[in-house]
Scaffold this motif. Structure first.
Motif, PDB file in Angstrom:
ATOM      1  N   ARG A  23      69.934  51.851  22.117  1.00 14.79           N
ATOM      2  CA  ARG A  23      70.131  50.928  22.604  1.00 14.79           C
ATOM      3  C   ARG A  23      69.614  50.243  23.848  1.00 14.79           C
ATOM      4  O   ARG A  23      68.650  49.351  24.346  1.00 14.79           O
ATOM      5  N   ASP A  24      68.645  51.732  25.091  1.00 19.30           N
ATOM      6  CA  ASP A  24      67.477  51.461  25.310  1.00 19.30           C
ATOM      7  C   ASP A  24      66.431  50.340  25.048  1.00 19.30           C
ATOM      8  O   ASP A  24      65.840  49.742  25.203  1.00 19.30           O
ATOM      9  N   LEU A  25      65.561  50.924  23.457  1.00 21.65           N
ATOM     10  CA  LEU A  25      65.080  50.471  22.900  1.00 21.65           C
ATOM     11  C   LEU A  25      64.696  48.932  22.645  1.00 21.65           C
ATOM     12  O   LEU A  25      63.846  48.340  22.592  1.00 21.65           O
ATOM     13  N   LEU A  26      66.627  48.329  22.354  1.00 21.67           N
ATOM     14  CA  LEU A  26      66.561  46.808  21.795  1.00 21.67           C
ATOM     15  C   LEU A  26      66.098  46.197  23.264  1.00 21.67           C
ATOM     16  O   LEU A  26      65.323  45.146  22.385  1.00 21.67           O
ATOM     17  N   SER A  27      65.996  46.033  24.212  1.00 16.95           N
ATOM     18  CA  SER A  27      65.579  45.419  25.145  1.00 16.95           C
ATOM     19  C   SER A  27      64.189  45.270  25.368  1.00 16.95           C
ATOM     20  O   SER A  27      63.460  44.560  26.214  1.00 16.95           O
ATOM     21  N   VAL A  28      63.171  46.062  24.844  1.00 13.04           N
ATOM     22  CA  VAL A  28      61.734  46.265  25.064  1.00 13.04           C
ATOM     23  C   VAL A  28      60.872  45.823  23.927  1.00 13.04           C
ATOM     24  O   VAL A  28      59.650  45.942  23.842  1.00 13.04           O
ATOM     25  N   ILE A  29      62.093  46.200  22.308  1.00 19.08           N
ATOM     26  CA  ILE A  29      60.800  46.647  21.400  1.00 19.08           C
ATOM     27  C   ILE A  29      60.693  44.728  20.499  1.00 19.08           C
ATOM     28  O   ILE A  29      61.559  43.773  20.754  1.00 19.08           O
ATOM     29  N   MET A  61      69.012  55.816  16.198  1.00 20.01           N
ATOM     30  CA  MET A  61      68.166  55.239  16.303  1.00 20.01           C
ATOM     31  C   MET A  61      68.719  54.103  15.416  1.00 20.01           C
ATOM     32  O   MET A  61      68.440  52.391  15.386  1.00 20.01           O
ATOM     33  N   SER A  62      68.542  54.749  13.584  1.00 15.37           N
ATOM     34  CA  SER A  62      68.858  53.704  12.703  1.00 15.37           C
ATOM     35  C   SER A  62      69.779  53.125  12.941  1.00 15.37           C
ATOM     36  O   SER A  62      69.889  51.828  12.279  1.00 15.37           O
ATOM     37  N   GLU A  63      70.615  53.254  13.429  1.00 15.51           N
ATOM     38  CA  GLU A  63      71.914  52.799  13.182  1.00 15.51           C
ATOM     39  C   GLU A  63      72.657  51.619  14.366  1.00 15.51           C
ATOM     40  O   GLU A  63      72.878  50.763  13.728  1.00 15.51           O
ATOM     41  N   VAL A  64      71.692  51.540  15.795  1.00 22.48           N
ATOM     42  CA  VAL A  64      71.917  51.143  16.600  1.00 22.48           C
ATOM     43  C   VAL A  64      70.379  49.859  16.009  1.00 22.48           C
ATOM     44  O   VAL A  64      70.670  48.694  16.325  1.00 22.48           O
ATOM     45  N   LEU A  65      69.420  50.416  15.533  1.00 25.30           N
ATOM     46  CA  LEU A  65      67.931  49.041  15.790  1.00 25.30           C
ATOM     47  C   LEU A  65      68.318  48.645  13.940  1.00 25.30           C
ATOM     48  O   LEU A  65      67.434  47.665  13.895  1.00 25.30           O
TER      49      LEU A  65
END
Length: 151
Positions: A23-29, A61-65
């Motif tokens: 979830r944190d990575l969603l905003s920066v990837i 991570m895979s679930e969210v991304l």
């Protein structure tokens, strides 16, 4: 929390931390990877530990991304005792050839190598080098934590 994931075999916590990290990575990837690769454990350590903490994190991570995982492309070919007390140079010497690609990889994919903690960077570097040597053109890394202490 990382200690509980790794040494108390708390796989569910590892997946939960992976979902949070995702979830944190969603905003920066800005250039998402095509495939997530957890840092593999040697078969002996996997048998002793019962699960791979990096894989548990990668699953969350895979679930969210919504990015698939491949837990077999990279493998740990050499078993070694814990590297936690070694310097960066000693770690690198012991681990630099410990990982390899098990099968053909697609050079057009963006790979993300995931680990729980980056201490000196030797393990993640060895994994990335194995991918690059096999022909990968783009590799990213992700870790829940890193050590600030200089070795």
């Amino acid at each position: 929390m990382l200690h509980a994931i790794k040494y108390d075999q708390d796989e569910r916590l590892g997946q939960a931390m992976g979902r949070r990290f995702g979830r944190d990575l969603l905003s920066v990837i800005h250039d998402p990877p095509d495939l997530i690769l957890p840092v593999p454990l040697h078969a002996k350590k996997m048998k002793r530990r019962g699960f791979n903490q990096a894989e548990a994190i990668a699953k969350g991570m895979s679930e969210v991304l919504k990015i698939p995982i491949n837990s077999t492309l990279l493998s740990r070919t050499e078993h070694q005792a814990s590297l936690t007390k070694l310097s960066r140079i000693d770690r690198w010497e012991r681990i630099r050839s410990a990982y390899q690609c098990q099968s053909e990889l697609r050079t057009d994919l963006h790979y993300m190598v995931v680990d729980d903690v980056i201490t000196t960077g030797a393990t993640i570097e060895a994994c990335v080098n194995a991918l690059l040597e096999a022909g990968a053109e783009k590799v990213s890394v992700a870790s829940l934590a890193y050590a600030e202490r200089q070795f």
